[in-house]
Design a protein around this motif. Sequence first.
Motif, short mmCIF file in Angstrom:
data_model
loop_
_atom_site.label_atom_id
_atom_site.label_comp_id
_atom_site.label_asym_id
_atom_site.label_seq_id
_atom_site.Cartn_x
_atom_site.Cartn_y
_atom_site.Cartn_z
N LEU B 14 1.18 -1.49 -0.22
CA LEU B 14 -0.13 0.02 0.05
C LEU B 14 0.25 1.32 -0.06
N PRO B 15 0.31 2.75 -0.12
CA PRO B 15 0.97 3.41 -0.34
C PRO B 15 1.18 3.89 1.29
N GLU B 16 2.89 4.54 1.35
CA GLU B 16 3.22 3.99 3.07
C GLU B 16 2.32 5.29 3.73
N ALA B 17 2.08 4.71 5.24
CA ALA B 17 1.14 5.34 5.90
C ALA B 17 -0.50 4.78 5.16
N GLY B 18 -0.37 4.66 3.59
CA GLY B 18 -1.85 4.26 3.55
C GLY B 18 -2.20 5.75 3.18
N ILE B 19 -1.72 6.56 2.68
CA ILE B 19 -1.73 8.01 2.57
C ILE B 19 -2.47 7.75 1.51
N VAL B 20 -3.65 8.44 1.10
CA VAL B 20 -4.23 8.42 -0.30
C VAL B 20 -4.98 9.65 -1.24
N GLU B 21 -5.09 9.87 -2.53
CA GLU B 21 -4.43 11.40 -2.81
C GLU B 21 -6.17 11.40 -2.65
N ALA B 22 -6.34 13.41 -2.65
CA ALA B 22 -7.56 13.32 -2.54
C ALA B 22 -8.21 12.73 -3.31
N SER B 31 -10.52 4.36 -3.93
CA SER B 31 -10.47 3.61 -3.30
C SER B 31 -11.36 2.92 -1.72
N MET B 32 -11.59 3.60 -1.64
CA MET B 32 -12.58 3.55 -0.66
C MET B 32 -14.19 3.67 -0.94
N ILE B 33 -15.01 2.68 -1.29
CA ILE B 33 -15.91 2.05 -1.52
C ILE B 33 -17.31 1.81 -0.75
#
Lengths: 395, 112
Positions: B14-22, B31-33
Amino acid sequence: MGTKKFLTGLGATATAVKMADVDVITSFPIRPYTGVMMILSQMVANGELDAEFVHADGEHAQLSISHGASAAGARTFTGSSGVGVTYAFETYSPISGGRCPVQMLIADRTLDPPGDFGSEHTDALGCRDQGWIMGWAETPQEVFDNTLIYYRIGEDPQVRLPQFNCHDGYFVSHIPGEVEIPEQSQVDEFLPPYQPVHPLNPQNPVGHGPQIFPGQGPALEAMRHNAMMAAMPVIEEVIDDFGRIFGRKYAPFVEEFMTDDAEFVFFINGAHAHTARYAIKHLREKGVKVGLVKIRFIRPWPTDALQESLSKFKAVGVIETNSSFGIARGGGILAPEVCASLYDAPQKPLIASFMGGLGGEPITLNEFSFIAEKLKKIAESGKIEKPVYWLGFEE
Amino acid sequence: MKSYEVKIQKEKLLPEAGIVEAPPPNGEQESMITGCWRVLRPVIDHEKCTMCKSCWIFCPDQAVEIIEEEITFKLKYCKGCGICANVCPVGAIERVPELDFEDGVVRLEKLF
């Protein structure tokens, strides 16, 4: 060349924080750590240090502000003692999980009740499983050096973890010692500005600490574990580089003192190592073959380095300035980890713990002699009579 | 030094620290349905609806849309919290169990 000054542990920390050019400092008063914030706030007020100084309404807020500042890309400094450390407990895992390299000074203080203010390591050690780099300094000089070293380790791209920069309250925080202050150019060479990877920025918005599904949990935990394990080679590299630039060479994980022909050793962290050295010199004069093994990092725990060091001796006395009521072997927090480190060693010493310095008491020469006497008996007989001794209560 | 590193397969990283694009301005984070969290689905009776848009204002997840002058629910993201039904002044929104729908969110093979 730098200059030499007499500084307390707190004075040394503040000087290092200033030279590290931190961007955001968050404070809330509790003794003994609070003196560092008095010095830093003066530095900011006098215009010697260009940093945001935020006074929070409690430790939980204090750490939360540090979290936000670090997430926005600031080099961040905070600190606390005793129950202040435990009040902010909820924030520690989010900060390390968010991979924000906040540095927190912990000048140890006993946990309540009652309101004792002496040094005991339980406040910091209680937070050891929260994904923070953690270790103790023995002198104001080591405090100064660790402050710079921890930022460099924590901000390393392979690590990116927060750090508990610990030292004993009063013994180190308030007693002055000689500290060599380097040139600013040396510090700049050792510690370049922090480069965040995904800083909070309105021009390029990202979400930190999102809600995840259970299926995403294992990978994130494994990644945080890997970051902590990656800190081991980084620590070795940083300590090497520190020696090259500042001329002070530390052992990365395990420091030995008078161990060449030692049959048994005191195993210790923090300020009491200082008095232990004195006691060892005294005991050596009487022909007692005792040495010292000081651990510089509790997290990551240096399993391999410890196994290599401690396997050489017949007996190890773990001196515990902490309590963990009901823990394995019924002593402190360190002994079970020392035992676990040696479990698969081909040759291992006998291990006993000695509960000492509780409540902020010094560990006296008589007590060190008592420990040496018990270890000698263990080494000679090959047997452990008691796994734990409480100093001051033994016959 | 022994290796204590966990080998994480590429597809599990996963991206480091679970960081997501806005998310884009419409609030749809791929990524968050969250529609699969829903137990009760909001169903609107357009005859009763006065188009006061209270549901649109109060929905905490931007899951109410107005399409061609009609209230519509974005079922991919609606968590079924029921705030819309609660704030509707004319009782035009009913909460119906997902079990009653053929395409109901009951046992999804894959969450996202």
